[in-house]
Scaffold this active site. Sequence first.
Site, short mmCIF file in Angstrom:
data_model
loop_
_atom_site.label_atom_id
_atom_site.label_comp_id
_atom_site.label_asym_id
_atom_site.label_seq_id
_atom_site.Cartn_x
_atom_site.Cartn_y
_atom_site.Cartn_z
N THR A 108 0.87 -1.17 0.00
CA THR A 108 0.00 0.00 0.00
C THR A 108 0.90 1.22 0.00
OG1 THR A 108 -1.76 -1.15 1.14
CG2 THR A 108 -1.78 1.25 1.27
N LYS A 150 -7.27 1.39 -2.69
CA LYS A 150 -6.81 0.95 -1.38
C LYS A 150 -6.95 2.07 -0.34
CE LYS A 150 -5.10 -1.65 1.82
NZ LYS A 150 -3.80 -2.31 1.94
N LYS A 167 0.68 5.02 8.26
CA LYS A 167 1.25 5.39 6.96
C LYS A 167 0.15 5.50 5.91
CE LYS A 167 2.62 2.02 4.55
NZ LYS A 167 2.09 1.07 3.55
#
Lengths: 287, 287
Positions: free
Chosen positions: A96, A171, A239
């Site tokens: 990701t 995502k 993140k």
Amino acid sequence: MKRIGFIGVGIMGKSMVRNLMKQGYEVSIYARTKEKVVDVLEEGAIWCDSIAECSKGQDAVLTIVGYPKDVEEVYFAETGILANANPGTYVIDMTTSTPKLAAKIYETAKEKGIIALDAPVTGGDTGAKAGTLAILVGSDKDAFDACHPIFEAMGKNIVYMGHAGMGQHAKMANQIAIAGTIAGVTECLVYAKNVGLDPQTLLGAISTGAAGSFQMTNVVPRVLDGDLAPGFFMKHFIKDMAIASEEAKDHNTTLDILDHVLAIYKELEEKGLGDLGTQGLIKHYEE
Amino acid sequence: MKRIGFIGVGIMGKSMVRNLMKQGYEVSIYARTKEKVVDVLEEGAIWCDSIAECSKGQDAVLTIVGYPKDVEEVYFAETGILANANPGTYVIDMTTSTPKLAAKIYETAKEKGIIALDAPVTGGDTGAKAGTLAILVGSDKDAFDACHPIFEAMGKNIVYMGHAGMGQHAKMANQIAIAGTIAGVTECLVYAKNVGLDPQTLLGAISTGAAGSFQMTNVVPRVLDGDLAPGFFMKHFIKDMAIASEEAKDHNTTLDILDHVLAIYKELEEKGLGDLGTQGLIKHYEE
């Protein structure tokens, strides 16, 4: 396609490598610490001493590493994938990472005759193990079709989202939904405990109704068992949310709840809890 | 038990009355505006001119009204339920209301030989229609057992949560989970639209994974269809969240995300949008 290089053999990666081998792929792997991947080597994976070695002569090279900076290094270093993969290789980043970096890899790869795809996954450690990951793919449609059998070995819901970067955008959308949802179910649990409800009875009562979610069904029981070990690392979720928040702002969008959940997680990380699983959010409410 | 009085024949109540009649209960109803309930009267419900009339001579009296102040009035007015129901009657409040009020009704009822239960529901208009509501019950266990057949006519997941008020606490926990979840899925959708993803494709890709929830599967499609009509009224959700927030604070608990979602909804209500469905949250992001 038969020969696959795989870089990033962590919690998720190991299960993915196993599922690829189960489907007959010849999987070469590289990891920073060989000791940590002895199990999959014993199960048939081929060891490579470097990323360069793991990139050469493959039909496809798959990566699932930690942070965008790791992706950047693995792809763009002189000893990295794009400098070493043969023309015609499909390079698939399943980390990701940022939509912008995915687009940059795609463009640079294209100049070398390499075809890049961004294909982040969702479904966590359990989905990786069961081979039921959702895989969100950005790139050319032809590349998506060509790599479909590889994706099928690892996942069940394999979806073409659009041009390079759109897999990452999908995502991000996924992580945004999770942010609100995990906060909601965590606060639900905190409330239940504090007013004296039996959490197990409550879950049985509400988890199939309007409050129900994957997070409620799969994450809350871990918290109730006192298990805050990472299926999915808090620091990685932070993140992801930070990327999502920034991308949203780049598109003139402020996501209030995402930003609030991110702020709470960052506080926990500053207290040294970033290596807990995402369910460690409960710690915010336990002081 | 055979004769039921039913007070509060709104979106949810109508479906519940129909399901009770389907199981052979003789249902008497009271509503403020008779014209609005003509359909269920034609289907066999018996009209009462007052709450008092609707409370007398019943085996059980069910209520599902708007706000705690309505509950207070319906139960405690001289012309209300507790002054008019026969001793031995079960009085069941299915409104989402405060745990404190539920406890107060229980105590007052007990003095009169009336047995009170708090039994708020979850599952929304669709669950009410299908008879698949979850029913969260607080009272004595004996009362729960005695009323079980009535609950079974309207719901599927019927759970005893503990003493009087615990049904309401369970419902609060449910609403807290929904608050975070609906915010998460709404922001997911906002992001998807603004970065150029196809929302339908995205939903297909992620709704069965870690981001999945009832809210995502059932609410987001309404938003995509431009349907902001109330399955569940925004103004009622605001009432619920306000109770939950206050109850949490009474138990020394601050639920950050709940409070933030509540604040956003209140802003929308101040703009006159309280009569939209909860999915109207999207309006916050569309300015």
